[in-house]
Design a protein around this motif. Structure first.
Motif, PDB file in Angstrom:
ATOM      1  N   ASN A  11      77.109  33.790  -0.229  1.00  0.00           N
ATOM      2  CA  ASN A  11      78.570  33.791  -0.115  1.00  0.00           C
ATOM      3  C   ASN A  11      79.225  32.715  -0.982  1.00  0.00           C
ATOM      4  O   ASN A  11      80.144  32.994  -1.751  1.00  0.00           O
ATOM      5  N   CYS A  12      78.714  31.465  -0.862  1.00  0.00           N
ATOM      6  CA  CYS A  12      79.382  30.373  -1.570  1.00  0.00           C
ATOM      7  C   CYS A  12      78.480  29.671  -2.580  1.00  0.00           C
ATOM      8  O   CYS A  12      78.947  28.812  -3.323  1.00  0.00           O
ATOM      9  N   CYS A  22      74.553  28.954   6.656  1.00  0.00           N
ATOM     10  CA  CYS A  22      75.000  28.095   5.570  1.00  0.00           C
ATOM     11  C   CYS A  22      75.763  26.893   6.141  1.00  0.00           C
ATOM     12  O   CYS A  22      76.617  27.044   7.013  1.00  0.00           O
ATOM     13  N   ASN A  24      77.822  25.151   4.582  1.00  0.00           N
ATOM     14  CA  ASN A  24      79.166  25.101   4.006  1.00  0.00           C
ATOM     15  C   ASN A  24      80.127  26.141   4.594  1.00  0.00           C
ATOM     16  O   ASN A  24      81.236  25.808   4.992  1.00  0.00           O
ATOM     17  N   CYS A  25      79.663  27.394   4.660  1.00  0.00           N
ATOM     18  CA  CYS A  25      80.586  28.454   5.087  1.00  0.00           C
ATOM     19  C   CYS A  25      80.096  29.223   6.310  1.00  0.00           C
ATOM     20  O   CYS A  25      80.737  30.176   6.727  1.00  0.00           O
ATOM     21  N   THR A  27      77.661  31.303   6.728  1.00  0.00           N
ATOM     22  CA  THR A  27      77.136  32.656   6.521  1.00  0.00           C
ATOM     23  C   THR A  27      75.667  32.680   6.927  1.00  0.00           C
ATOM     24  O   THR A  27      74.944  31.714   6.686  1.00  0.00           O
TER      25      THR A  27
END
Ligand SMILES: [Zn+2]
Length: 102
Positions: A11-12, A22, A24-25, A27
């Protein structure tokens, strides 16, 4: 677990070490976890299907319980036909599985 698994987030693009989600995001990035979730969904669908069939008896079931003997006979004939077809289907599925495995 000593094994280090670095997975790039689809995703990122952030690299995560030994993470299922993840950092960060959030996912889902673990392939194993994805497989597990997929298996759970398949299992849940099977359960739902059985429950649905229990709660909504199909035409043959309704005919079998019909007070009119003619409807009842029709129901049983349909039921027998469906049973035979599903037995053949199961046998065929088994055969295909055997051929594919061999
Ligand atoms: Zn991400």
């Amino acid at each position: 677990m000593a094994e280090k698994r670095i997975i790039k987030c689809p995703n990122c693009g952030v690299f995560n070490t030994n993470k299922e989600y993840c950092t960060n995001c959030n996912t889902l990035i673990s392939h194993q976890k994805k497989r597990e979730l997929k298996a759970d969904i398949v299992k849940q669908n099977e359960i739902d299907k059985v429950i649905h069939e229990r709660e909504n008896p199909n035409l043959t079931e309704r005919l079998k319980k019909h007070p009119n003997i003619l409807y009842k006979i029709t129901g049983w004939i349909l039921y027998s036909a469906f049973t035979i077809v599903s037995i053949i289907g199961a046998g065929l599925a088994w055969f295909i599985a055997m051929v594919a495995a061999g």
